[in-house]
Design a protein around this motif. Structure first.
Motif: not given
Length: 75
Positions: A44-60
């Motif tokens: 929740g409260n996801v910002t554009v700045a959070d997207v890279s972290e979600i990709f790197e840390q979680h999705l990958l």
């Protein structure tokens, strides 16, 4: 959504990750939300700045981004 799509394309994750737009997933008052399956983790409260972290840390990397997780009881 635009940043998720941009990074998804840039990283060429077409066979590993699906990016699907949707309307409100329930806790709309918590700002933009992202739902990751098959784990069933909602951010929740996801910002554009959070997207890279979600990709790197979680999705990958397979590790959820704890600071963004919406408790399951809310949604």
């Amino acid at each position: 959504m635009d940043e998720f799509t941009r990074q998804w394309q840039q990283r060429q994750l077409f066979t590993q990750v699906a990016v699907t737009p949707t309307g409100c997933l329930g806790p709309c008052g918590m700002g933009p939300s992202v739902l990751v399956y098959p784990e069933g983790v909602m951010y929740g409260n996801v910002t554009v700045a959070d997207v890279s972290e979600i990709f790197e840390q979680h999705l990958l990397g397979g590790q959820p981004v704890e600071r963004l997780i919406v408790p399951p009881a809310i949604w």
